[in-house]
Write a protein that holds these residues in place. Structure first.
Motif, short mmCIF file in Angstrom:
data_model
loop_
_atom_site.label_atom_id
_atom_site.label_comp_id
_atom_site.label_asym_id
_atom_site.label_seq_id
_atom_site.Cartn_x
_atom_site.Cartn_y
_atom_site.Cartn_z
N ALA A 93 0.81 -1.21 0.00
CA ALA A 93 0.00 0.00 0.00
C ALA A 93 0.85 1.27 0.00
O ALA A 93 0.55 2.22 -0.72
CB ALA A 93 -0.93 -0.01 1.21
N VAL A 94 1.92 1.30 0.79
CA VAL A 94 2.71 2.52 0.85
C VAL A 94 3.47 2.78 -0.44
O VAL A 94 3.74 3.93 -0.80
CB VAL A 94 3.67 2.52 2.07
CG1 VAL A 94 2.91 2.45 3.37
CG2 VAL A 94 4.69 1.38 1.98
N THR A 138 9.32 11.46 16.88
CA THR A 138 10.51 10.75 17.31
C THR A 138 10.97 9.85 16.17
O THR A 138 10.25 9.63 15.21
CB THR A 138 10.23 9.93 18.59
OG1 THR A 138 11.47 9.48 19.15
CG2 THR A 138 9.35 8.73 18.30
N THR A 139 12.18 9.35 16.30
CA THR A 139 12.78 8.56 15.22
C THR A 139 12.23 7.14 15.22
O THR A 139 12.07 6.51 16.27
CB THR A 139 14.31 8.50 15.40
OG1 THR A 139 14.83 9.84 15.37
CG2 THR A 139 14.95 7.69 14.28
N LEU A 140 11.91 6.65 14.01
CA LEU A 140 11.57 5.24 13.82
C LEU A 140 12.84 4.47 13.51
O LEU A 140 13.55 4.79 12.56
CB LEU A 140 10.59 5.08 12.65
CG LEU A 140 9.10 5.12 12.93
CD1 LEU A 140 8.34 4.99 11.61
CD2 LEU A 140 8.66 4.03 13.89
N GLU A 141 13.13 3.46 14.31
CA GLU A 141 14.31 2.63 14.09
C GLU A 141 13.90 1.43 13.25
O GLU A 141 13.60 0.35 13.76
CB GLU A 141 14.89 2.20 15.43
CG GLU A 141 15.27 3.35 16.36
CD GLU A 141 16.48 4.11 15.85
OE1 GLU A 141 17.34 3.50 15.18
OE2 GLU A 141 16.56 5.32 16.12
N LEU A 142 13.88 1.61 11.94
CA LEU A 142 13.32 0.58 11.05
C LEU A 142 14.20 -0.65 10.92
O LEU A 142 13.71 -1.72 10.53
CB LEU A 142 13.05 1.19 9.67
CG LEU A 142 11.99 2.30 9.63
CD1 LEU A 142 11.84 2.84 8.22
CD2 LEU A 142 10.65 1.78 10.15
N PRO A 147 10.99 -7.43 11.91
CA PRO A 147 10.18 -6.54 11.07
C PRO A 147 9.32 -5.57 11.86
O PRO A 147 8.28 -5.12 11.37
CB PRO A 147 9.30 -7.53 10.31
CG PRO A 147 9.03 -8.59 11.32
CD PRO A 147 10.30 -8.73 12.12
N PHE A 148 9.73 -5.23 13.08
CA PHE A 148 8.91 -4.37 13.94
C PHE A 148 9.29 -2.91 13.77
O PHE A 148 10.34 -2.58 13.21
CB PHE A 148 9.06 -4.80 15.40
CG PHE A 148 8.72 -6.24 15.64
CD1 PHE A 148 7.41 -6.66 15.63
CD2 PHE A 148 9.72 -7.18 15.87
CE1 PHE A 148 7.08 -8.00 15.85
CE2 PHE A 148 9.41 -8.51 16.09
CZ PHE A 148 8.09 -8.91 16.08
N TYR A 149 8.45 -2.03 14.33
CA TYR A 149 8.72 -0.60 14.33
C TYR A 149 9.26 -0.23 15.70
O TYR A 149 8.52 -0.12 16.68
CB TYR A 149 7.44 0.18 14.01
CG TYR A 149 6.89 -0.13 12.63
CD1 TYR A 149 7.44 0.47 11.50
CD2 TYR A 149 5.86 -1.05 12.45
CE1 TYR A 149 6.96 0.17 10.23
CE2 TYR A 149 5.39 -1.36 11.19
CZ TYR A 149 5.95 -0.75 10.08
OH TYR A 149 5.48 -1.05 8.82
N ALA A 150 10.56 -0.07 15.77
CA ALA A 150 11.23 0.17 17.04
C ALA A 150 11.38 1.67 17.29
O ALA A 150 11.48 2.48 16.35
CB ALA A 150 12.61 -0.49 17.04
N ASP A 289 6.10 7.60 8.99
CA ASP A 289 6.73 8.09 7.77
C ASP A 289 7.95 7.21 7.50
O ASP A 289 8.99 7.34 8.16
CB ASP A 289 7.15 9.55 7.94
CG ASP A 289 7.66 10.18 6.64
OD1 ASP A 289 8.23 9.44 5.81
OD2 ASP A 289 7.51 11.40 6.47
N LEU A 290 7.82 6.31 6.54
CA LEU A 290 8.86 5.31 6.30
C LEU A 290 10.03 5.87 5.51
O LEU A 290 11.11 5.28 5.52
CB LEU A 290 8.26 4.10 5.57
CG LEU A 290 7.07 3.45 6.26
CD1 LEU A 290 6.65 2.20 5.51
CD2 LEU A 290 7.37 3.13 7.72
N THR A 291 9.82 7.01 4.83
CA THR A 291 10.92 7.65 4.11
C THR A 291 11.78 8.46 5.07
O THR A 291 13.01 8.34 5.10
CB THR A 291 10.39 8.55 2.99
OG1 THR A 291 9.68 7.75 2.04
CG2 THR A 291 11.53 9.26 2.27
#
Length: 303
Positions: A93-94, A138-142, A147-150, A289-291
């Motif tokens: 989807a994204v 805050t920062t997403l630690e991808l 496969p989690f959103y840390a 926001d994955l980018t």
């Protein structure tokens, strides 16, 4: 969760058609012991947009389970995969609608007409959703706990006092870390954090008779007759970059029915990760926001 949409770029109602069979036997397991068994197949998924048009996502991996165990699957029609992996629905989807998705979860005991939602696409949902406080980031630690959103937590405070929790609890390099998981109901804290948080919160409700409920996994429940919410101390999760998440008190002193409330945390072993569950996240707007590798959040009635 019923899917809804706010702009032309956001996904709404899901249907499947034109099955292109590529069957693989699967077994999915979860931290609470729940598991499902079934098959995967490539599907074309038709999605409705807010202008009334439709579009298709091709070669989406859809699973069909033939058996399951555990409470994770009770009273649900299906699971929508949001994991940070190329096989999840979110990944398809994204890429189609923009590398963001957002959701807002109403109180789990809300009136049946209250609707949680999830949207895929750009930032228009932020402009249209009603926020009841300032958005924080805050920062997403991808890559930290795939496969989690840390996220990077540096501590927890209760009633303005920073609790004495070992830093290794939050440090991925020492076997710790924290993830947000919309698929887990309760919040899990590894033992060094769990004991400290529970001690701090128990003091505020110790005047009420303690109750033991066999069907409830939480350790500390109490008879809330005459309950005074002003006695509940403010719990805050502090992120390493200075952002703060202040969950609603109703999300960690949880009503479970029959005049009983429970402290909404479960223990987990260390080494291991802490999990911020969906009840703790409720009545907040969350945007991934994955980018930019950024998580935005703000209190909201989800309307």
């Amino acid at each position: 969760m019923r899917l809804a949409a706010d702009t032309i770029t956001h996904v709404a109602i899901l249907t499947t058609s034109n099955t292109k069979i590529s069957v693989v036997v699967i077994i999915s397991s979860y931290a609470d012991g729940s598991a499902a068994r079934g098959v995967f197949a490539d599907e074309t998924v038709t999605v409705g947009l807010t202008d009334g048009r439709k579009t298709r996502l091709r070669n989406v991996l859809i699973g069909c389970s033939d058996s399951y165990q555990g409470s994770n699957f009770d009273n649900v029609d299906g699971l929508l995969g949001l994991a940070n992996t190329k096989h999840s629905f979110a990944a398809y989807a994204v890429e189609k609608f923009g590398r963001k998705f957002s959701y807002c979860l109403v109180d789990h005991l809300s009136n049946i007409n209250a609707t949680s939602y999830i949207t895929f696409g750009g930032g228009a949902s932020r402009n249209r959703v009603k926020l009841s406080g300032n958005a924080r980031r805050t920062t997403l630690e991808l890559q930290a706990l795939t496969p989690f959103y840390a996220v990077k937590i540096r501590g927890i405070s209760v009633d303005g006092k920073t609790l004495e929790i070992p830093m290794k609890v939050w440090d991925v390099t020492q076997g710790g870390g924290t993830i947000l998981d919309s698929g887990t109901s309760l919040t899990y804290l590894t033992n060094p954090a769990y004991q400290t948080v529970m001690e701090a919160l128990t003091m505020s409700v110790s005047k009420y008779p303690r109750v033991k409920l066999d069907a409830v996994p939480m350790d500390y429940c109490f008879n809330s007759t005459g309950f005074d919410a002003t006695w509940v101390p403010k719990l805050i999760l502090h992120f390493e970059d200075g952002a703060r998440f202040e969950p609603h008190w109703n999300s960690y002193v949880i009503p479970v029915g029959g005049g009983v409330r429970c402290l909404g945390f479960l223990p987990a072993r260390f080494p291991g990760v802490c999990v911020i569950g969906n009840i703790m996240q409720q009545k907040y707007f969350w945007e991934y926001d994955l980018t930019a590798k950024e998580l935005s959040f703000a209190p909201s009635a989800c309307s």
